[in-house]
Design a protein around this motif. Structure first.
Motif, PDB file in Angstrom:
ATOM      1  N   THR A  69       0.807  -1.175  -0.004  1.00 23.22           N
ATOM      2  CA  THR A  69       0.025  -0.128  -0.105  1.00 23.22           C
ATOM      3  C   THR A  69       0.771   1.349   0.118  1.00 23.22           C
ATOM      4  O   THR A  69       0.205   2.443  -0.404  1.00 23.22           O
ATOM      5  CB  THR A  69      -1.003  -0.028   1.182  1.00 23.22           C
ATOM      6  OG1 THR A  69      -0.120   0.044   2.451  1.00 23.22           O
ATOM      7  CG2 THR A  69      -1.817  -1.354   1.127  1.00 23.22           C
ATOM      8  N   ALA A  70       2.132   1.038   0.328  1.00 18.20           N
ATOM      9  CA  ALA A  70       3.038   2.335   0.467  1.00 18.20           C
ATOM     10  C   ALA A  70       4.578   2.164  -0.059  1.00 18.20           C
ATOM     11  O   ALA A  70       5.001   3.036  -0.196  1.00 18.20           O
ATOM     12  CB  ALA A  70       2.905   3.118   2.007  1.00 18.20           C
ATOM     13  N   ARG A  71       4.869   0.820   0.381  1.00 16.96           N
ATOM     14  CA  ARG A  71       6.123   0.575  -0.007  1.00 16.96           C
ATOM     15  C   ARG A  71       6.659   0.562  -1.243  1.00 16.96           C
ATOM     16  O   ARG A  71       6.066  -0.190  -2.190  1.00 16.96           O
ATOM     17  CB  ARG A  71       6.852  -0.834   0.996  1.00 16.96           C
ATOM     18  CG  ARG A  71       8.183  -0.833   0.754  1.00 16.96           C
ATOM     19  CD  ARG A  71       8.368  -2.033   1.768  1.00 16.96           C
ATOM     20  NE  ARG A  71       8.379  -1.923   3.179  1.00 16.96           N
ATOM     21  CZ  ARG A  71       9.145  -1.082   4.076  1.00 16.96           C
ATOM     22  NH1 ARG A  71      10.195  -0.648   3.260  1.00 16.96           N
ATOM     23  NH2 ARG A  71       8.860  -1.014   5.045  1.00 16.96           N
ATOM     24  N   CYS A  74      -2.711   9.347  -6.572  1.00 17.08           N
ATOM     25  CA  CYS A  74      -1.228   8.735  -5.960  1.00 17.08           C
ATOM     26  C   CYS A  74      -1.783   7.413  -5.395  1.00 17.08           C
ATOM     27  O   CYS A  74      -2.859   7.203  -4.952  1.00 17.08           O
ATOM     28  CB  CYS A  74      -0.850   9.563  -4.687  1.00 17.08           C
ATOM     29  SG  CYS A  74       0.417   8.963  -3.754  1.00 17.08           S
ATOM     30  N   HIS A  75      -0.888   6.438  -5.753  1.00 18.69           N
ATOM     31  CA  HIS A  75      -1.234   4.699  -5.509  1.00 18.69           C
ATOM     32  C   HIS A  75      -0.492   4.601  -4.085  1.00 18.69           C
ATOM     33  O   HIS A  75      -0.549   3.374  -3.653  1.00 18.69           O
ATOM     34  CB  HIS A  75      -0.958   4.064  -6.603  1.00 18.69           C
ATOM     35  CG  HIS A  75      -1.968   2.840  -6.646  1.00 18.69           C
ATOM     36  ND1 HIS A  75      -1.826   1.889  -5.745  1.00 18.69           N
ATOM     37  CD2 HIS A  75      -2.990   2.453  -7.583  1.00 18.69           C
ATOM     38  CE1 HIS A  75      -2.807   1.143  -6.235  1.00 18.69           C
ATOM     39  NE2 HIS A  75      -3.367   1.348  -7.256  1.00 18.69           N
ATOM     40  N   LEU A  76       0.115   5.322  -3.480  1.00 18.61           N
ATOM     41  CA  LEU A  76       0.270   5.261  -1.863  1.00 18.61           C
ATOM     42  C   LEU A  76      -0.935   5.395  -1.448  1.00 18.61           C
ATOM     43  O   LEU A  76      -1.426   6.543  -1.200  1.00 18.61           O
ATOM     44  CB  LEU A  76       1.483   6.187  -1.650  1.00 18.61           C
ATOM     45  CG  LEU A  76       3.048   5.801  -1.726  1.00 18.61           C
ATOM     46  CD1 LEU A  76       3.131   5.941  -3.254  1.00 18.61           C
ATOM     47  CD2 LEU A  76       3.872   6.630  -0.963  1.00 18.61           C
ATOM     48  N   LEU A  77      -1.631   4.243  -0.944  1.00 15.79           N
ATOM     49  CA  LEU A  77      -2.972   4.356  -0.742  1.00 15.79           C
ATOM     50  C   LEU A  77      -3.464   5.092   0.517  1.00 15.79           C
ATOM     51  O   LEU A  77      -4.651   5.590   0.585  1.00 15.79           O
ATOM     52  CB  LEU A  77      -3.582   2.988  -0.477  1.00 15.79           C
ATOM     53  CG  LEU A  77      -3.222   1.854  -1.680  1.00 15.79           C
ATOM     54  CD1 LEU A  77      -3.775   0.714  -1.354  1.00 15.79           C
ATOM     55  CD2 LEU A  77      -3.887   2.637  -3.153  1.00 15.79           C
ATOM     56  N   TYR A  78      -2.664   5.278   1.386  1.00 10.82           N
ATOM     57  CA  TYR A  78      -3.084   6.321   2.625  1.00 10.82           C
ATOM     58  C   TYR A  78      -2.904   7.849   1.959  1.00 10.82           C
ATOM     59  O   TYR A  78      -4.089   8.499   2.286  1.00 10.82           O
ATOM     60  CB  TYR A  78      -1.874   6.302   3.570  1.00 10.82           C
ATOM     61  CG  TYR A  78      -2.021   7.394   4.432  1.00 10.82           C
ATOM     62  CD1 TYR A  78      -3.058   7.621   5.600  1.00 10.82           C
ATOM     63  CD2 TYR A  78      -0.803   8.459   4.555  1.00 10.82           C
ATOM     64  CE1 TYR A  78      -3.104   8.661   6.445  1.00 10.82           C
ATOM     65  CE2 TYR A  78      -0.864   9.517   5.536  1.00 10.82           C
ATOM     66  CZ  TYR A  78      -2.007   9.531   6.510  1.00 10.82           C
ATOM     67  OH  TYR A  78      -2.280  10.494   7.126  1.00 10.82           O
TER      68      TYR A  78
END
Length: 503
Positions: free
Chosen positions: A255-257, A468-472
């Motif tokens: 989800t973010a890494r 943005c696909h960094l989901l947070y």
């Protein structure tokens, strides 16, 4: 004067002690923030998601069934972890279809809350996209349908509820969707699914007792960052292979890494495909960086009896020292071990030519647009479900300039289209960014130019997303909406999300 001197001495001593304590605490946090699983003992055989069963109707439509369900899985011996999955306890089956086929997916939600399923990388009508405007209520069934009209590629599917995407994906709702075409069928590439053609769904996780820990890392605004990785839901995975050439379909489903993949022995591999399909020619590499949502198809050569480890290395372009250390850029992960049998089946060499890019070149763009990325929003605005941010004309090509305007890593995903990366900071993109892309990493201060074409169908009332696909970051508002219209047509009135009732 004597009393004042004693007071000043005391204050100085207290200041020094507090400063040393704070400094020591920061040094402890700084050293403790770096994660490494290098040297992992690979102990579990890699699970390979099954190919989804399907039926073909009399009109040629291929029908799949997906059920979102709650369950539990024993990732670690003797410990059951609560999970979500499609048709099972964690992740989902691999869907597979051919170019030109009509596809229908019956999506049933048996969870205790509404969710949705987005077909990431797929070209399809906006009403079938599975974004936050196509919610599926508990007990409901949603049945999107479309005709596959794009080259062979490794796509994927995952939930997309506004404000809750990170949690839904973390719990296990994700799977791959592979597309085939006549060109890929003729090529002498590894293509036996689960044998020499392996899905590699990489996620980072952290456990709190028996449960997943979904908390965010201290002193980081990147989103969730785990302290270990798993592949296809398998911790410490190994895969025994029996062929000289092995194809890995890498998917960053974290989800973010961000990962910087290579092999622990620094061997070269051949990059043959990116998000939207095959490259024109294979490219020899020893590292490839994938941010959340990005995919890459690589082929690695094995020798009889040897072992090699797929590793994620620290990253040099992640940002300043703070982001690198506290945002995951300094971390190292041993991801997957490949174990070659003592006798290997011979594999033909890779073809000299692979595919043909069906992408605009930028010279035919009829309009340019700019998107400034900040954690606080895109172009200074947070996502609003009822607002159309951009209106594009069906059949036209455009150039989008995307710039990271703050110090936090971001990436940029556009629904429905595959794009060509024209420039990275004014220069020609590196080989790994020269194929068809739907998601691109945009580190702090970077600017990318993207060429894309919108081929419809037009729907002024139903938007696609860019985000943005960094989901947070997506969940807190780094997302916008665009609609595709006919020439001269205006955007319609976007209604509040429609939740599909049960039937």
């Amino acid at each position: 004067m004597s009393r004042l001197k004693r007071v000043l001495t005391l204050l100085t001593t207290v200041t020094v002690v507090v400063g040393l304590a704070l400094g020591g605490g920061f040094l402890w946090l700084y050293s403790d923030a770096k994660v490494s699983t290098a040297g992992t003992r690979f102990s579990q055989e890699l699970a390979v998601p099954p190919l989804a069963k399907s039926t073909v109707k009399s009109d040629g439509t291929r029908v799949f069934d997906l059920t979102m369900r709650a369950g539990s899985k024993e990732f670690r011996s003797g410990r059951q972890t609560p999970t979500w999955g499609f048709n099972g306890d964690f992740l989902g089956p691999t869907l597979r279809a051919e170019r030109g086929e009509k596809v229908r997916v019956r999506v049933r939600n048996t969870l205790g809350e509404e969710s949705t399923v987005h077909w990431h990388g797929m070209h399809l009508p906006a009403k079938m996209d599975g974004g936050p405007h196509q919610m599926v209520a508990p007990g409901a069934t949603w049945t999107p349908h479309w005709t596959v009209d794009q080259p062979a590629a490794s796509l994927w599917y995952h939930p997309h509820p506004h404000g809750r995407t990170e949690t839904h994906v973390q719990r296990g709702l994700a799977g791959m969707f592979l597309l085939d075409d006549d060109t890929s069928a003729r090529l002498a590439l590894p293509k036996r699914y689960g044998v020499d053609d392996l899905p590699v769904i990489v996620q980072d996780v952290r456990f709190d007792g028996a449960k997943f820990d979904h908390g965010h890392k201290m002193m980081s605004d990147t989103g969730f960052l785990g302290d270990r990785t798993m592949v296809n839901g398998t911790l410490e995975p190994y895969k025994e292979v029996g062929d000289e050439l092995v194809r890995l379909r890498l998917l960053n489903a974290s989800t973010a890494r961000v990962y910087h993949f290579g092999f622990a022995d620094s061997r070269q591999f051949s990059l043959i495909g990116t998000d939207g399909g095959l490259l024109e020619k294979a490219v020899a590499m020893d590292r490839i960086q994938l941010s959340p949502g990005e995919r890459a198809e690589v082929v690695v050569r094995m020798k009889p009896g040897e072992r090699t480890v797929l590793r994620s290395y620290p990253q040099k372009n992640y940002g300043d020292f703070w982001q690198s250390r506290f945002g995951g850029g300094d971390d190292t992960f041993d991801v997957l071990e490949l174990r070659a049998r003592n006798t290997l089946r011979p594999s033909p060499g890779l073809p000299a030519e692979l595919g043909r890019l069906e992408l605009p070149k930028g010279s035919d763009s009829e309009r340019t647009r700019f998107f400034g990325l900040m954690t606080s929003g895109i172009n200074g605005r947070r996502m609003e479900m009822g607002r159309v941010d951009e209106t594009v004309t069906r059949g036209t090509a455009e150039t989008w300039t995307v710039r990271n305007d703050d110090g936090v890593p971001h990436n940029f995903h556009v629904h429905d289209v595959q794009f060509r990366v024209l420039e990275v900071d004014g220069k020609q993109p590196p080989p790994e960014l020269r194929g068809a892309k739907d998601t691109v990493f945009v580190p702090a201060g970077r600017t990318v130019k993207l060429a894309m074409r919108f081929t419809g169908p037009a729907d002024p009332d139903t938007p696609y997303m860019y985000h943005c696909h960094l989901l947070y970051h997506e969940d807190i508002g780094m997302m916008g909406q665009f609609v595709v219209v006919e020439k001269g047509q205006k955007a319609g009135s976007v209604r509040t999300p429609h939740t599909h009732p049960g039937h």
